[in-house]
Every structure is written in C-alpha cells, then in structure tokens.
Design an enzyme around this catalytic site. Structure first.
Site, PDB file in Angstrom:
ATOM      1  N   GLU A  41       0.849  -1.193   0.000  1.00 59.23           N
ATOM      2  CA  GLU A  41       0.000   0.000   0.000  1.00 59.23           C
ATOM      3  C   GLU A  41       0.883   1.240   0.000  1.00 59.23           C
ATOM      4  OE1 GLU A  41      -2.828   2.561   3.010  1.00 59.23           O
ATOM      5  OE2 GLU A  41      -2.722   0.387   3.315  1.00 59.23           O
ATOM      6  N   ARG A  45       0.894  10.367   0.583  1.00 58.43           N
ATOM      7  CA  ARG A  45       1.332  11.364   1.558  1.00 58.43           C
ATOM      8  C   ARG A  45       2.568  12.124   1.099  1.00 58.43           C
ATOM      9  NH1 ARG A  45       0.848   7.812   7.189  1.00 58.43           N
ATOM     10  NH2 ARG A  45      -1.125   6.803   6.684  1.00 58.43           N
ATOM     11  N   THR A  68      -4.537   6.188   1.539  1.00 59.02           N
ATOM     12  CA  THR A  68      -4.840   7.578   1.871  1.00 59.02           C
ATOM     13  C   THR A  68      -5.541   8.283   0.712  1.00 59.02           C
ATOM     14  OG1 THR A  68      -2.694   7.499   3.025  1.00 59.02           O
ATOM     15  CG2 THR A  68      -3.939   9.520   3.222  1.00 59.02           C
ATOM     16  N   LYS A 128     -11.075  -1.478   6.509  1.00 64.55           N
ATOM     17  CA  LYS A 128      -9.891  -1.172   7.315  1.00 64.55           C
ATOM     18  C   LYS A 128     -10.379  -0.569   8.631  1.00 64.55           C
ATOM     19  CE  LYS A 128      -7.258   2.577   6.471  1.00 64.55           C
ATOM     20  NZ  LYS A 128      -6.144   3.432   5.982  1.00 64.55           N
TER      21      LYS A 128
END
Length: 204
Positions: A41, A45, A68, A128
């Site tokens: 993953e 960011r 994200t 998640k």
C-alpha cells in the site's frame, strides 16, 4: 481483476508505505516481495507516491495499491498510475460510489458501527479498522465485529510486530496494515528479513 478479499488473504501484513524518494521505491518493493509480503500500500502522503506506484508495479509478484485516497480526483490519479486496489482512511458515499462502480478492489476505513452500516448499504463487507489502537484496539474491534458477523477487517494504525499476531488470531481479521516493516534507515536486507518474519505471522 481480483477482489479485495483475495488481496487481503494474500499477505498477513500489508506494508503501509510512505515513499519520499522515488529511487527507493523499487528496492523496497523487491525486498518486501522477496520476504513474502506481496501486497503493498503506497500512501498518497508524498509527491513521489504516484511515481512510486508506477515503479513498484514493475516488480514481479508485487500487488500495488494506493492508500490515503480521500477524494475522486485522487482516485482518478491513482488509477492512471495503475493502482490495483484502493485504501481510504474513512468512508463517504461520494468517494465510494465511483470506486465501487469501477470494480477496483476497495478497502475503506471505518471506526464505528455507523461507518460499517454505511459500507454495508453500499454493498461492502471488507473494511480497514482505523486507527486501530487509538480506537480501542482489539477489544473494540471484537465488540464491533460481533453484530457485523459477515464483515472482515484489516486493522491499521498502531499495529506492531509484537501485537500483529494477536490481531491476526481473531478470525474476522484477514490481515493487518503496518509501517514497522520498513523502518527508517533500514537496509534492504533488513527490510526483507522483517518482511519474512511478518509473512509468517499467520502461517502464510
């Protein structure tokens, strides 16, 4: 295209990767895959994230997704980069609907019963649990999972090499997410060794 359940069962631990330097992307992916962690993953960011997804996808055996992801524009960008699955920190209809319509495997973040109910209304059953430790840890997830027996989870946030096996021993947990597998300053040999240890947590 595979489904999110299959992806979650592929690796006991999904490395949560923050790639600052694109030059490190392929070596990190190679080390993780060699250690038995194929599902990667890459979080959005850093400015290098999209290029990292493109680069890591070229590593044989790697299954590379984007984390994200918080809006439709980012979803379009990561799909253009070739992301094979999508992870979001939370769940909204506006984000979820285009991802679900696309058919790409999707793992949205949930923190409470209302989040899970929204996900189920959208046809989702895999989530998640985030941030896992800050939201009450394994005790909280056990309480949430009971009424939502058909759901499966990937706890992420505060999971460590020490705590991961306990999380994975809970049947509704298919995998955990963690950043500890790529500690700052680690050599690629060290990353591979950490990955190898983590890949054995579930006997996988």
């Amino acid at each position: 295209m595979t489904d999110i359940a299959t992806i979650m069962r592929t690796s006991a631990v999904i490395p949560v990767l923050v790639i600052d330097d694109i030059a490190t992307a392929v070596p990190i992916a190679e080390a993780l895959v060699a250690g038995g962690l194929r599902v990667l993953e890459v979080t959005l960011r850093t400015p290098a994230a999209l290029d990292a997804i493109r680069a890591m996808k070229r590593v044989p055996g790697a299954i590379v997704g984007a984390g994200t992801v918080v809006n439709a524009d980012q979803f379009a960008q990561v799909m253009d980069a070739g992301a094979e699955f999508i992870v979001s920190p939370g769940l909204t209809e506006r984000l979820a609907e285009p991802i679900i319509d696309s058919g790409v495997p999707f793992l949205p973040g949930i923190a409470n019963a209302a989040d899970i109910m929204l996900g189920m209304e959208l046809g989702l059953t895999h989530f998640k649990f985030f941030p896992a430790e800050a939201n009450g840890g394994l005790k909280a997830l056990k309480a949430l999972a009971a009424p939502f027996y058909q759901c499966r989870f990937c706890p992420t946030g505060g999971i460590t090499a020490a705590s991961a096996p306990e999380w994975l021993a809970f049947d509704p947990v298919l995998c955990v997410g963690g950043s500890w597998v790529t500690p700052k300053g680690a050599t690629m040999a060290e990353v591979e060794a950490i990955a190898r240890a983590a890949s054995g947590f579930r006997g996988s």
